[in-house]
Scaffold this motif. Structure first.
Motif, PDB file in Angstrom:
ATOM      1  N   GLN A  47       5.474   0.599   1.355  1.00  0.00           N
ATOM      2  CA  GLN A  47       6.380   1.189   2.341  1.00  0.00           C
ATOM      3  C   GLN A  47       6.229   2.705   2.487  1.00  0.00           C
ATOM      4  O   GLN A  47       7.206   3.426   2.617  1.00  0.00           O
ATOM      5  CB  GLN A  47       7.845   0.811   2.030  1.00  0.00           C
ATOM      6  CG  GLN A  47       8.026  -0.696   1.886  1.00  0.00           C
ATOM      7  CD  GLN A  47       9.484  -1.150   1.976  1.00  0.00           C
ATOM      8  OE1 GLN A  47      10.379  -0.365   2.183  1.00  0.00           O
ATOM      9  NE2 GLN A  47       9.692  -2.449   1.832  1.00  0.00           N
ATOM     10  N   GLY A  48       4.976   3.155   2.409  1.00  0.00           N
ATOM     11  CA  GLY A  48       4.726   4.577   2.632  1.00  0.00           C
ATOM     12  C   GLY A  48       4.611   5.379   1.353  1.00  0.00           C
ATOM     13  O   GLY A  48       5.253   6.411   1.192  1.00  0.00           O
ATOM     14  N   CYS A  49       3.731   4.909   0.420  1.00  0.00           N
ATOM     15  CA  CYS A  49       3.587   5.598  -0.866  1.00  0.00           C
ATOM     16  C   CYS A  49       2.892   6.941  -0.693  1.00  0.00           C
ATOM     17  O   CYS A  49       3.090   7.862  -1.479  1.00  0.00           O
ATOM     18  CB  CYS A  49       2.805   4.720  -1.832  1.00  0.00           C
ATOM     19  SG  CYS A  49       1.076   4.474  -1.339  1.00  0.00           S
ATOM     20  N   GLY A  50       2.059   7.070   0.351  1.00  0.00           N
ATOM     21  CA  GLY A  50       1.377   8.335   0.608  1.00  0.00           C
ATOM     22  C   GLY A  50       0.065   8.500  -0.136  1.00  0.00           C
ATOM     23  O   GLY A  50      -0.706   9.411   0.149  1.00  0.00           O
ATOM     24  N   VAL A  51      -0.206   7.646  -1.117  1.00  0.00           N
ATOM     25  CA  VAL A  51      -1.419   7.823  -1.911  1.00  0.00           C
ATOM     26  C   VAL A  51      -2.448   6.690  -1.760  1.00  0.00           C
ATOM     27  O   VAL A  51      -3.625   6.885  -2.056  1.00  0.00           O
ATOM     28  CB  VAL A  51      -1.106   8.014  -3.417  1.00  0.00           C
ATOM     29  CG1 VAL A  51      -0.480   9.372  -3.664  1.00  0.00           C
ATOM     30  CG2 VAL A  51      -0.198   6.909  -3.922  1.00  0.00           C
ATOM     31  N   CYS A  52      -2.014   5.524  -1.295  1.00  0.00           N
ATOM     32  CA  CYS A  52      -2.950   4.401  -1.217  1.00  0.00           C
ATOM     33  C   CYS A  52      -3.944   4.599  -0.065  1.00  0.00           C
ATOM     34  O   CYS A  52      -3.776   5.485   0.766  1.00  0.00           O
ATOM     35  CB  CYS A  52      -2.202   3.083  -1.050  1.00  0.00           C
ATOM     36  SG  CYS A  52      -1.471   2.876   0.577  1.00  0.00           S
ATOM     37  N   ASN A  53      -4.965   3.764  -0.031  1.00  0.00           N
ATOM     38  CA  ASN A  53      -5.975   3.842   1.024  1.00  0.00           C
ATOM     39  C   ASN A  53      -5.382   3.711   2.410  1.00  0.00           C
ATOM     40  O   ASN A  53      -5.756   4.419   3.332  1.00  0.00           O
ATOM     41  CB  ASN A  53      -7.000   2.712   0.843  1.00  0.00           C
ATOM     42  CG  ASN A  53      -8.141   3.174  -0.024  1.00  0.00           C
ATOM     43  OD1 ASN A  53      -8.332   4.383  -0.190  1.00  0.00           O
ATOM     44  ND2 ASN A  53      -8.879   2.223  -0.586  1.00  0.00           N
ATOM     45  N   GLU A  54      -4.447   2.759   2.532  1.00  0.00           N
ATOM     46  CA  GLU A  54      -3.797   2.507   3.831  1.00  0.00           C
ATOM     47  C   GLU A  54      -3.124   3.790   4.334  1.00  0.00           C
ATOM     48  O   GLU A  54      -3.341   4.209   5.454  1.00  0.00           O
ATOM     49  CB  GLU A  54      -2.731   1.407   3.684  1.00  0.00           C
ATOM     50  CG  GLU A  54      -3.131   0.072   4.263  1.00  0.00           C
ATOM     51  CD  GLU A  54      -4.224  -0.593   3.461  1.00  0.00           C
ATOM     52  OE1 GLU A  54      -4.031  -0.708   2.240  1.00  0.00           O
ATOM     53  OE2 GLU A  54      -5.261  -0.954   4.032  1.00  0.00           O
ATOM     54  N   CYS A  55      -2.307   4.361   3.492  1.00  0.00           N
ATOM     55  CA  CYS A  55      -1.560   5.567   3.875  1.00  0.00           C
ATOM     56  C   CYS A  55      -2.509   6.696   4.268  1.00  0.00           C
ATOM     57  O   CYS A  55      -2.311   7.369   5.273  1.00  0.00           O
ATOM     58  CB  CYS A  55      -0.680   6.048   2.721  1.00  0.00           C
ATOM     59  SG  CYS A  55       0.859   5.136   2.587  1.00  0.00           S
ATOM     60  N   GLN A  56      -3.535   6.897   3.457  1.00  0.00           N
ATOM     61  CA  GLN A  56      -4.416   8.029   3.710  1.00  0.00           C
ATOM     62  C   GLN A  56      -5.264   7.844   4.954  1.00  0.00           C
ATOM     63  O   GLN A  56      -5.439   8.770   5.739  1.00  0.00           O
ATOM     64  CB  GLN A  56      -5.274   8.296   2.475  1.00  0.00           C
ATOM     65  CG  GLN A  56      -4.382   8.719   1.331  1.00  0.00           C
ATOM     66  CD  GLN A  56      -5.117   9.413   0.221  1.00  0.00           C
ATOM     67  OE1 GLN A  56      -6.339   9.338   0.122  1.00  0.00           O
ATOM     68  NE2 GLN A  56      -4.384  10.087  -0.633  1.00  0.00           N
TER      69      GLN A  56
ATOM     70  N   ILE B  62       2.443   0.188   7.637  1.00  0.00           N
ATOM     71  CA  ILE B  62       1.251  -0.563   7.253  1.00  0.00           C
ATOM     72  C   ILE B  62       0.982  -0.548   5.744  1.00  0.00           C
ATOM     73  O   ILE B  62       0.137  -1.292   5.265  1.00  0.00           O
ATOM     74  CB  ILE B  62      -0.006  -0.053   7.986  1.00  0.00           C
ATOM     75  CG1 ILE B  62      -0.145   1.449   7.801  1.00  0.00           C
ATOM     76  CG2 ILE B  62       0.009  -0.387   9.462  1.00  0.00           C
ATOM     77  CD1 ILE B  62      -1.505   1.848   7.443  1.00  0.00           C
ATOM     78  N   CYS B  63       1.719   0.297   5.007  1.00  0.00           N
ATOM     79  CA  CYS B  63       1.480   0.403   3.557  1.00  0.00           C
ATOM     80  C   CYS B  63       2.276  -0.671   2.816  1.00  0.00           C
ATOM     81  O   CYS B  63       3.439  -0.903   3.126  1.00  0.00           O
ATOM     82  CB  CYS B  63       1.898   1.796   3.086  1.00  0.00           C
ATOM     83  SG  CYS B  63       2.193   1.940   1.315  1.00  0.00           S
ATOM     84  N   THR B  64       1.655  -1.303   1.833  1.00  0.00           N
ATOM     85  CA  THR B  64       2.384  -2.340   1.095  1.00  0.00           C
ATOM     86  C   THR B  64       3.496  -1.715   0.238  1.00  0.00           C
ATOM     87  O   THR B  64       4.440  -2.396  -0.149  1.00  0.00           O
ATOM     88  CB  THR B  64       1.437  -3.141   0.175  1.00  0.00           C
ATOM     89  OG1 THR B  64       0.652  -2.201  -0.560  1.00  0.00           O
ATOM     90  CG2 THR B  64       0.528  -4.055   0.973  1.00  0.00           C
TER      91      THR B  64
HETATM   92 ZN    ZN Z   1       0.680   3.647   0.831  1.00  0.00          ZN
END
Ligand code: ZN
Length: 385
Positions: free
Chosen positions: A64-73, A60-62
């Motif tokens: 591809q799984g950055c781990g820091v964005c709102n989506e990831c968190q 779901i992360c734009t």
């Molecule tokens: Zn992310």
């Protein structure tokens, strides 16, 4: 660049597959190419649910799984509208829970990407809940992805199993766990070595030991119990000690969790809400949550006793190794002197029998036997054979 896959220790073979699937899900216009149901299996502590959650984040992360964005968190904490994380505190996932879940996840994803459902304990599905789930898995929405986690593939009903792509996680090596503890958690090399060795590839347990003085000292007491089984009275005492320490460890971690959850729930009801019906609703929800917490506490105590018994088994395992002269493969190398003095007084064949007795006790506990009586019987047996 950091990624949600960084924390999956020793699982490179799986990370490649997951990254490939995430990349393909971006370039392909045809969502039919996506595998809609995945099963993650692996021994406790290998990180099967962490792998599933990381995959959900990456989908779901734009980035591809950055781990820091709102989506990831928000995906990781279960707060993302398109990611559903199903955790079970009870012994089974009931069919009503599955039906309710299916109505909730039936909508198209709000952000236009994927709707991902992570089920952490798919092995706890009853037959009827698995059947209720089966239909959703047979005809998934085009943008829906199911990620099921279980210890082994045999824990999943065959009808579901045959429709999934299976990913098997490995038990990470001691060296891989040491690396994580020193680099990510900043443990000293000596502490990381100890924690990684005695937790045998269970990363969560290794971290818990490395960062928690009281957990380490409780473990030490338990590991010395085999040296104190000189009489039946001592055996009963040892059983009580084991139960007390395991209960203490489980309670200390569940109590702080319980309080936070109740606070959060009250807050959710309190926000901008007034009136009698809200107050009744809140009281009912708190009561419901307390019931769930109680059943979780029971499960945590059982898990904690099981962990203590597994630790105890490593003492006898090491004694057998020492008896055969293979000292370098010892798990509890910090107890070498104690183990050597132990083997000088006990013949080899009894040690194997003792490990068998511990495994039998674990099996009885898994079938809901009373913990104290089971441990008393075990300690008496260990004192006798
Ligand atoms: Zn992310």
């Amino acid at each position: 660049m950091s990624s949600v896959f960084d924390d999956l220790v020793g699982q490179e073979h799986i990370i490649d597959i997951l990254k490939g699937a995430v990349a393909a899900s971006r370039t392909s216009s045809d969502s039919q190419e996506m595998t809609h149901t995945w099963v993650f299996t692996g021994p406790p502590g290998s990180g099967r649910s962490s792998a599933a959650v990381a995959f959900a984040q990456a989908l779901i992360c734009t980035g591809q799984g950055c781990g820091v964005c709102n989506e990831c968190q928000s995906a990781a904490t279960g707060g993302h509208p398109d990611v559903e994380i199903v955790r079970t505190e009870g012994l089974f996932i009931k069919v009503e829970e599955i039906r309710e879940l299916l109505t909730r996840v039936a909508w198209v994803p709000s952000m236009g990407g994927w709707r991902v459902i992570v089920m952490e304990d798919a092995d706890r599905l009853t037959e009827s809940s698995a059947n209720a789930l089966l239909k959703a898995i047979e005809e998934p929405g085009t943008r829906t992805v199911w990620l099921l986690c279980a210890p082994t593939l045999h824990d999943i009903l065959p009808t579901i199993r045959s429709r999934c792509r299976h990913l098997q996680l490995r038990t990470p090596s001691v060296d891989a766990v040491i690396q994580v503890l020193t680099k990510r958690d900043r443990s000293s090399p000596k502490m990381a070595d100890f924690a990684a060795r005695v937790s045998q590839g269970h990363i969560g347990r290794a971290k818990y030991l490395a960062t928690n003085e009281s957990v380490r000292s409780n473990r030490k007491v338990i590991m010395h119990l085999p040296l104190q089984l000189g009489s039946l009275a001592a055996a009963f005492q040892a059983a009580q000690t084991l139960i007390d320490l395991a209960t203490e460890e489980a309670s200390s971690s569940s109590e702080s969790k319980d309080e936070k959850e109740i606070e959060k729930l009250k807050e959710a009801y309190g926000k901008g809400a007034t009136g009698r019906s809200i107050a009744t609703g809140a009281a009912k929800a708190v009561k419901e949550l307390e019931k769930e917490q109680k059943s979780r506490a029971t499960r945590m105590i059982r898990d904690s006793i099981d962990g203590a018994l597994l630790d105890l088994a490593t003492f006898y395992r090491d004694a057998m190794l020492a008896q055969s002269g293979a000292l370098e493969s010892m798990i509890n190398s910090d107890m070498r002197t104690e183990i050597e003095s132990y083997i000088s007084s006990f013949p080899a064949h009894n040690t194997a029998q003792k490990i068998g007795a511990i495994m039998d006790a674990r099996m009885n506990l898994a079938m809901n036997a009373a913990p104290l009586v089971t441990c008393e019987a075990l300690m008496c047996e260990l004192a006798r054979i």
